[in-house]
Motif scaffolding. Sequence first.
Motif, mmCIF file in Angstrom:
data_model
loop_
_atom_site.group_PDB
_atom_site.id
_atom_site.type_symbol
_atom_site.label_atom_id
_atom_site.label_comp_id
_atom_site.label_asym_id
_atom_site.label_seq_id
_atom_site.Cartn_x
_atom_site.Cartn_y
_atom_site.Cartn_z
ATOM 1 N N TYR A 59 0.837 -1.197 0.000
ATOM 2 C CA TYR A 59 0.000 0.000 0.000
ATOM 3 C C TYR A 59 0.868 1.241 0.000
ATOM 4 C CZ TYR A 59 -3.400 3.487 1.447
ATOM 5 O OH TYR A 59 -4.192 4.602 1.505
ATOM 6 N N ILE A 60 0.693 2.096 -1.006
ATOM 7 C CA ILE A 60 1.514 3.290 -1.139
ATOM 8 C C ILE A 60 0.905 4.489 -0.449
ATOM 9 C CG2 ILE A 60 2.468 4.944 -2.814
ATOM 10 C CD1 ILE A 60 2.822 2.634 -4.750
ATOM 11 N N TYR A 61 -0.353 4.560 -0.351
ATOM 12 C CA TYR A 61 -1.099 5.703 0.198
ATOM 13 C C TYR A 61 -1.754 6.401 -0.976
ATOM 14 C CZ TYR A 61 -2.258 10.028 2.687
ATOM 15 O OH TYR A 61 -2.924 11.081 3.246
ATOM 16 N N TRP A 62 -2.942 6.867 -0.723
ATOM 17 C CA TRP A 62 -3.701 7.577 -1.763
ATOM 18 C C TRP A 62 -4.053 8.948 -1.241
ATOM 19 C CZ3 TRP A 62 -5.085 5.941 -6.668
ATOM 20 C CH2 TRP A 62 -5.976 6.776 -7.338
ATOM 21 N N PRO A 63 -3.847 10.019 -2.000
ATOM 22 C CA PRO A 63 -3.297 10.002 -3.356
ATOM 23 C C PRO A 63 -1.771 9.858 -3.341
ATOM 24 C CG PRO A 63 -3.725 12.253 -2.704
ATOM 25 C CD PRO A 63 -4.227 11.370 -1.575
ATOM 26 N N ASN A 64 -1.217 9.663 -4.500
ATOM 27 C CA ASN A 64 0.222 9.507 -4.596
ATOM 28 C C ASN A 64 0.710 9.965 -5.964
ATOM 29 O OD1 ASN A 64 0.202 7.169 -6.544
ATOM 30 N ND2 ASN A 64 -0.857 6.201 -4.835
ATOM 31 N N TYR A 65 1.985 10.167 -6.017
ATOM 32 C CA TYR A 65 2.658 10.400 -7.284
ATOM 33 C C TYR A 65 3.447 9.139 -7.612
ATOM 34 C CZ TYR A 65 2.006 15.500 -7.555
ATOM 35 O OH TYR A 65 1.482 16.765 -7.673
ATOM 36 N N MET A 66 3.408 8.748 -8.867
ATOM 37 C CA MET A 66 4.309 7.696 -9.337
ATOM 38 C C MET A 66 5.064 8.259 -10.528
ATOM 39 S SD MET A 66 2.445 4.049 -8.800
ATOM 40 C CE MET A 66 4.026 3.203 -8.940
ATOM 41 N N GLY A 67 6.358 8.107 -10.474
ATOM 42 C CA GLY A 67 7.158 8.763 -11.496
ATOM 43 C C GLY A 67 8.337 7.942 -11.959
ATOM 44 N N TRP A 68 8.993 8.488 -12.934
ATOM 45 C CA TRP A 68 10.204 7.892 -13.494
ATOM 46 C C TRP A 68 11.334 8.905 -13.415
ATOM 47 C CZ3 TRP A 68 10.578 2.870 -14.911
ATOM 48 C CH2 TRP A 68 9.395 2.163 -15.100
ATOM 49 N N PHE A 69 12.463 8.427 -12.980
ATOM 50 C CA PHE A 69 13.691 9.211 -12.952
ATOM 51 C C PHE A 69 14.740 8.465 -13.760
ATOM 52 C CE2 PHE A 69 12.969 12.475 -9.654
ATOM 53 C CZ PHE A 69 11.727 12.057 -9.202
ATOM 54 N N ARG A 70 15.784 9.159 -14.138
ATOM 55 C CA ARG A 70 16.864 8.488 -14.856
ATOM 56 C C ARG A 70 18.212 9.092 -14.464
ATOM 57 N NH1 ARG A 70 15.809 10.630 -21.075
ATOM 58 N NH2 ARG A 70 16.486 12.811 -20.761
ATOM 59 N N GLN A 71 19.220 8.261 -14.604
ATOM 60 C CA GLN A 71 20.578 8.708 -14.356
ATOM 61 C C GLN A 71 21.471 8.210 -15.466
ATOM 62 O OE1 GLN A 71 22.225 7.735 -10.499
ATOM 63 N NE2 GLN A 71 23.681 9.412 -10.653
ATOM 64 N N GLY A 72 21.949 9.137 -16.280
ATOM 65 C CA GLY A 72 22.837 8.789 -17.372
ATOM 66 C C GLY A 72 24.276 8.729 -16.913
ATOM 67 N N PRO A 73 25.162 8.213 -17.750
ATOM 68 C CA PRO A 73 26.582 8.100 -17.398
ATOM 69 C C PRO A 73 27.171 9.468 -17.037
ATOM 70 C CG PRO A 73 26.109 6.926 -19.429
ATOM 71 C CD PRO A 73 24.881 7.701 -19.099
ATOM 72 N N GLY A 74 27.724 9.576 -15.857
ATOM 73 C CA GLY A 74 28.347 10.820 -15.433
ATOM 74 C C GLY A 74 27.386 11.947 -15.136
#
Length: 125
Positions: free
Chosen positions: A27-42
């Motif tokens: 259970y994450i809790y409502w409401p919530n944000y779900m997102g995507w992050f990224r980390q490129g080389p360096g």
Amino acid sequence: QVQLVESGGGAVQAGGSLRLSCAASGYIYWPNYMGWFRQGPGKEREGVASIYSYTTTKYYADSVKGRFTISRDNAKNTVYLQMSTLKPEDTAMYYCAAARGNIGSWWAEEKYNYWGQGTQVTVSS
């Protein structure tokens, strides 16, 4: 215990497409944000996209607007990231994250409570 498991990463040529999935358990809790992050080389980790459960409002980084689409299936507790017209600069480890409540600043990774292990996306020219 919340767990986020990403899938769908891989290697693709520039101009191609991939769809990432993030399955949440617990259970994450409502409401919530779900997102995507990224980390490129360096590079530092950066916010890519996020979706707020209460309004289904979607947020995108300028670098991916018009190319990436975030969506969620609440019944399956899964969030997706459809990536199209991929560029070599999209190469990165992509992480799914979830935040409890209305955090406002969707790009602020410190506001996210749960993180997946990441899935690698590699785009060749």
